[in-house]
Design a protein around this motif. Structure first.
Motif, PDB file in Angstrom:
ATOM      1  N   ALA A  71       0.830  -1.205   0.000  1.00 13.21           N
ATOM      2  CA  ALA A  71       0.000   0.000   0.000  1.00 13.21           C
ATOM      3  C   ALA A  71       0.864   1.255   0.000  1.00 13.21           C
ATOM      4  N   MET A  72       1.911   1.280   0.824  1.00 12.93           N
ATOM      5  CA  MET A  72       2.773   2.454   0.879  1.00 12.93           C
ATOM      6  C   MET A  72       3.508   2.659  -0.448  1.00 12.93           C
ATOM      7  N   SER A  73       4.015   1.571  -0.995  1.00 11.39           N
ATOM      8  CA  SER A  73       4.740   1.661  -2.265  1.00 11.39           C
ATOM      9  C   SER A  73       3.819   2.134  -3.390  1.00 11.39           C
ATOM     10  N   ALA A  74       2.584   1.596  -3.414  1.00  3.77           N
ATOM     11  CA  ALA A  74       1.631   1.994  -4.455  1.00  3.77           C
ATOM     12  C   ALA A  74       1.272   3.469  -4.336  1.00  3.77           C
ATOM     13  N   GLY A  75       1.040   3.936  -3.106  1.00  2.00           N
ATOM     14  CA  GLY A  75       0.713   5.347  -2.909  1.00  2.00           C
ATOM     15  C   GLY A  75       1.831   6.260  -3.377  1.00  2.00           C
ATOM     16  N   ILE A  76       3.064   5.905  -3.019  1.00  3.40           N
ATOM     17  CA  ILE A  76       4.207   6.724  -3.442  1.00  3.40           C
ATOM     18  C   ILE A  76       4.370   6.665  -4.958  1.00  3.40           C
ATOM     19  N   ALA A  77       4.175   5.479  -5.543  1.00  2.93           N
ATOM     20  CA  ALA A  77       4.358   5.320  -6.993  1.00  2.93           C
ATOM     21  C   ALA A  77       3.377   6.181  -7.770  1.00  2.93           C
ATOM     22  N   ILE A  78       2.090   6.157  -7.386  1.00  6.82           N
ATOM     23  CA  ILE A  78       1.104   6.916  -8.165  1.00  6.82           C
ATOM     24  C   ILE A  78       1.315   8.417  -7.995  1.00  6.82           C
ATOM     25  N   LEU A  79       1.755   8.849  -6.811  1.00  3.57           N
ATOM     26  CA  LEU A  79       2.053  10.267  -6.630  1.00  3.57           C
ATOM     27  C   LEU A  79       3.253  10.676  -7.479  1.00  3.57           C
ATOM     28  N   GLY A  80       4.271   9.824  -7.509  1.00  2.00           N
ATOM     29  CA  GLY A  80       5.429  10.123  -8.350  1.00  2.00           C
ATOM     30  C   GLY A  80       5.078  10.179  -9.822  1.00  2.00           C
ATOM     31  N   LEU A  81       4.166   9.285 -10.255  1.00  2.00           N
ATOM     32  CA  LEU A  81       3.753   9.294 -11.662  1.00  2.00           C
ATOM     33  C   LEU A  81       2.942  10.537 -11.987  1.00  2.00           C
ATOM     34  N   LEU A  82       2.023  10.915 -11.097  1.00  2.00           N
ATOM     35  CA  LEU A  82       1.198  12.097 -11.339  1.00  2.00           C
ATOM     36  C   LEU A  82       2.028  13.372 -11.327  1.00  2.00           C
ATOM     37  N   LEU A  83       3.045  13.406 -10.447  1.00  2.00           N
ATOM     38  CA  LEU A  83       3.913  14.584 -10.367  1.00  2.00           C
ATOM     39  C   LEU A  83       5.044  14.529 -11.379  1.00  2.00           C
ATOM     40  N   SER A  84       5.148  13.396 -12.095  1.00  3.49           N
ATOM     41  CA  SER A  84       6.233  13.169 -13.060  1.00  3.49           C
ATOM     42  C   SER A  84       7.595  13.349 -12.396  1.00  3.49           C
ATOM     43  N   SER A  85       7.755  12.722 -11.223  1.00  2.09           N
ATOM     44  CA  SER A  85       8.993  12.833 -10.451  1.00  2.09           C
ATOM     45  C   SER A  85       9.718  11.483 -10.437  1.00  2.09           C
ATOM     46  N   PRO A  86      10.800  11.327 -11.206  1.00  8.06           N
ATOM     47  CA  PRO A  86      11.522  10.060 -11.217  1.00  8.06           C
ATOM     48  C   PRO A  86      12.044   9.658  -9.841  1.00  8.06           C
ATOM     49  N   ALA A  87      12.464  10.641  -9.028  1.00  2.51           N
ATOM     50  CA  ALA A  87      13.008  10.326  -7.705  1.00  2.51           C
ATOM     51  C   ALA A  87      11.942   9.670  -6.822  1.00  2.51           C
ATOM     52  N   VAL A  88      10.723  10.192  -6.870  1.00  2.00           N
ATOM     53  CA  VAL A  88       9.640   9.610  -6.067  1.00  2.00           C
ATOM     54  C   VAL A  88       9.294   8.221  -6.571  1.00  2.00           C
ATOM     55  N   VAL A  89       9.282   8.026  -7.887  1.00  2.05           N
ATOM     56  CA  VAL A  89       8.982   6.710  -8.457  1.00  2.05           C
ATOM     57  C   VAL A  89      10.042   5.692  -8.043  1.00  2.05           C
ATOM     58  N   ILE A  90      11.299   6.093  -8.034  1.00  5.45           N
ATOM     59  CA  ILE A  90      12.373   5.189  -7.605  1.00  5.45           C
ATOM     60  C   ILE A  90      12.182   4.800  -6.143  1.00  5.45           C
ATOM     61  N   GLY A  91      11.741   5.751  -5.321  1.00  7.34           N
ATOM     62  CA  GLY A  91      11.470   5.428  -3.917  1.00  7.34           C
ATOM     63  C   GLY A  91      10.412   4.345  -3.788  1.00  7.34           C
ATOM     64  N   ALA A  92       9.388   4.396  -4.640  1.00  9.48           N
ATOM     65  CA  ALA A  92       8.344   3.361  -4.619  1.00  9.48           C
ATOM     66  C   ALA A  92       8.911   2.004  -5.030  1.00  9.48           C
ATOM     67  N   MET A  93       9.812   2.001  -6.007  1.00  5.80           N
ATOM     68  CA  MET A  93      10.438   0.752  -6.435  1.00  5.80           C
ATOM     69  C   MET A  93      11.188   0.080  -5.288  1.00  5.80           C
ATOM     70  N   LEU A  94      11.892   0.888  -4.497  1.00  6.02           N
ATOM     71  CA  LEU A  94      12.701   0.338  -3.408  1.00  6.02           C
ATOM     72  C   LEU A  94      11.832  -0.221  -2.286  1.00  6.02           C
ATOM     73  N   LEU A  95      10.661   0.364  -2.071  1.00  6.00           N
ATOM     74  CA  LEU A  95       9.782  -0.108  -1.000  1.00  6.00           C
ATOM     75  C   LEU A  95       9.011  -1.360  -1.378  1.00  6.00           C
ATOM     76  N   SER A  96       8.758  -1.545  -2.655  1.00  2.63           N
ATOM     77  CA  SER A  96       7.862  -2.610  -3.099  1.00  2.63           C
ATOM     78  C   SER A  96       8.414  -3.993  -2.773  1.00  2.63           C
ATOM     79  N   PRO A  97       7.597  -4.857  -2.127  1.00  2.40           N
ATOM     80  CA  PRO A  97       8.022  -6.235  -1.828  1.00  2.40           C
ATOM     81  C   PRO A  97       7.539  -7.240  -2.867  1.00  2.40           C
TER      82      PRO A  97
END
Length: 519
Positions: A71-97
């Motif tokens: 849930a945390m990874s998905a929330g961060i990923a969609i926010l990073g995609l909507l904001l078009s922020s590669p750094a935020v998207v990478i953070g979601a990748m690292l959290l995802s299990p």
């Protein structure tokens, strides 16, 4: 006699050839036997198969931690995609299990533990459903539903994505088998399992089939490639069940078939991407060849989804060419092999290359100005709607990027409502200063405190009082415990709010200093 001698010589030559061939096969066999013995004795024997299986089985289990991190990874990923922020998207990748149950699927298939296989598949399915559902909800309630560059990048998977997943899975499976799991961080970034799922959620929420299907194909590519590569690595390192030759052959053929089934559509996608890149180069080349070197291509766009191919181009040239549009269209149809609908806009500029460059800069500034004007008008419309007034009552200062509106009294709305409306608009316009001036409503009467001072609710109340006082330009009167009232007064004065203190023995409370301020 000569024939007999020649025949004997031929027989000797054949025997020598057979002997040499047999010697070569024997040498190759010895080399292969030595490699296999080294692999079994010096490599596989060092792997603690039981420990690896136990760890993979544990990581594949469905747990509260797994669902929470999804849930945390998905929330961060969609926010990073909507904001078009590669750094935020990478953070979601690292959290995802998500990597754990997928690798678990490969190992379970390799050792023939179908109970574990079903457990890992169930864990992956729950995680995927949770991620897609949460992202869809977040996008549905979000004011931003634009297909950003980060979203678009995950809607057209191609053969290269399969190879990225393949090589990353080889590294990940090796790291897990050899106990070097620090490598998994890099593998998680390379395969990017969560962002495609988040993009699937975006496509579902916006009913965009192109985004939905493209992102789903990318996730399926990564998921299947990782699982099957983990299966292959596990078999290579001795994690296998006792299968007959026919069963082993059937399993190998099934895995090969899956890779081929994935490679075919991805190969076509890669071919299409390459064709589009070449088409852009051809269009640019034809435009430059038709006009002289003093001309400049201002803009050109190609819509590859239309039939015929829609091309819109703008040229800045010192000499207009009325027949250029038809001439370029014919050349493009010959070179591209498709019907072309070309719209060519020509603007005459000075006779020098610098004049064309200056015209291009002017055109660019004009476009930027038009975009800024359109954005300001859209902001005025939105502010007028939330404030309950007409667009003409919204004050817009485009030079300072400042917008102000005096809100009408809305039924049942308090000061907190107007503050929330302002915050919602401001969140979508980070480059602007947004001010919603509320009607002169009464302040929250009581400020919650406890033995240690302001509670969390009390702090929020103070923040609301400060916001309202600044927007209305009104002084605030505080009554109640002297120490607590002084503390709150200091906080408000830091926000440049005028405060009148009236210490009493009662509870801490606030009101407008000028009673006429609140109608």
């Amino acid at each position: 006699m000569n024939d007999i001698a020649a025949s004997a010589e031929g027989a000797d030559t054949q025997r020598d050839s057979v002997s040499a061939s047999g010697g070569l096969r024997s040498t190759l066999g010895a080399i292969l036997f030595g490699i296999r013995r080294w692999w079994l004795r010096d490599v596989i024997s060092e792997v603690e198969h039981g420990d690896v299986i136990d760890k993979r089985r544990e990581d594949s289990a469905l747990s509260h931690r797994y669902l929470f991190m999804i849930a945390m990874s998905a929330g961060i990923a969609i926010l990073g995609l909507l904001l078009s922020s590669p750094a935020v998207v990478i953070g979601a990748m690292l959290l995802s299990p998500l990597m754990d149950p997928i690798i678990g699927l490969g190992f379970a298939l390799a050792i023939g533990d179908y109970r574990w296989l079903k457990q890992a598949a169930r864990t992956l399915a729950w995680g995927a459903v949770l991620a897609v559902g949460l992202c869809a909800v977040l996008v549905f309630i979000s004011p931003i539903q634009t297909v950003t560059s980060e979203i678009a990048a995950r809607t057209r998977p191609n053969l290269f994505d399969l190879f990225v997943a393949l090589f990353s899975a080889l590294a990940g499976a090796y790291a897990m088998i050899r106990g070097r799991e620090g490598t998994i961080v890099g593998v998680a970034i390379a395969t990017a399992l969560m962002p495609p799922l988040a993009t699937v959620g975006f496509g579902l929420a916006t009913l965009n089939w192109t985004v939905f299907s493209g992102a789903l194909l990318l996730f399926a590519t990564n998921f299947l490639t990782i699982a099957l590569t983990a299966w292959g690595m596990a078999r290579l390192y001795g994690f296998s069940q006792d299968l007959g030759k026919e069963q082993t052959r059937a399993q190998n053929l099934a895995v090969a078939a899956v890779f081929i089934a994935l490679a075919i559509p991805l190969g076509f996608s890669l071919q299409q991407i390459a064709w589009e890149a070449n088409a852009q180069r051809i269009v640019r080349s034809e435009l430059r060849q038709t006009f002289d070197n003093r001309s400049l291509i201002d803009t050109f766009e190609i819509d590859f989804t239309t039939q015929p191919l829609a091309i819109n181009a703008t040229m800045l040239t010192p000499q207009l060419k009325p027949a250029a549009e038809a001439e370029i269209a014919r050349a493009l149809e010959e070179r591209l092999g498709r019907k072309v609908d070309l719209t060519l806009n020509q603007y005459q500029v000075g006779t020098s290359a610098s004049a064309a460059q200056q015209a291009q800069l002017s055109a660019s500034r004009a476009r930027d100005e038009a975009d800024a004007l359109a954005r300001a008008d859209a902001l005025a419309v939105r502010l007028g709607l939330v404030a309950g007034v007409s667009q003409n009552e919204v004050l817009i200062d485009r030079a300072r990027r400042h917008a102000l509106v005096r809100a009408a009294r809305l039924p049942g709305a308090g000061l907190a409502t107007y503050r929330a409306l302002e915050a919602r608009i401001a969140a979508t316009e980070p480059d602007w200063t947004i001010e919603v001036v509320p009607p002169p409503l009464p302040l929250p009467r009581t400020i919650a405190t406890d033995a240690e001072g302001l509670t969390a609710q009390g702090q929020e109340t103070v923040a609301l009082i400060g916001w309202a006082a600044k927007r209305l330009g009104q002084p605030v009167a505080l009554t109640g415990n002297a120490e607590q009232a002084t503390t709150v007064a200091d906080l408000l004065r830091e926000e440049r709010v005028e405060v009148v203190l009236d210490p009493t023995s009662g509870a801490l409370a606030a009101e407008w200093s000028d009673p006429a301020a609140a109608e």
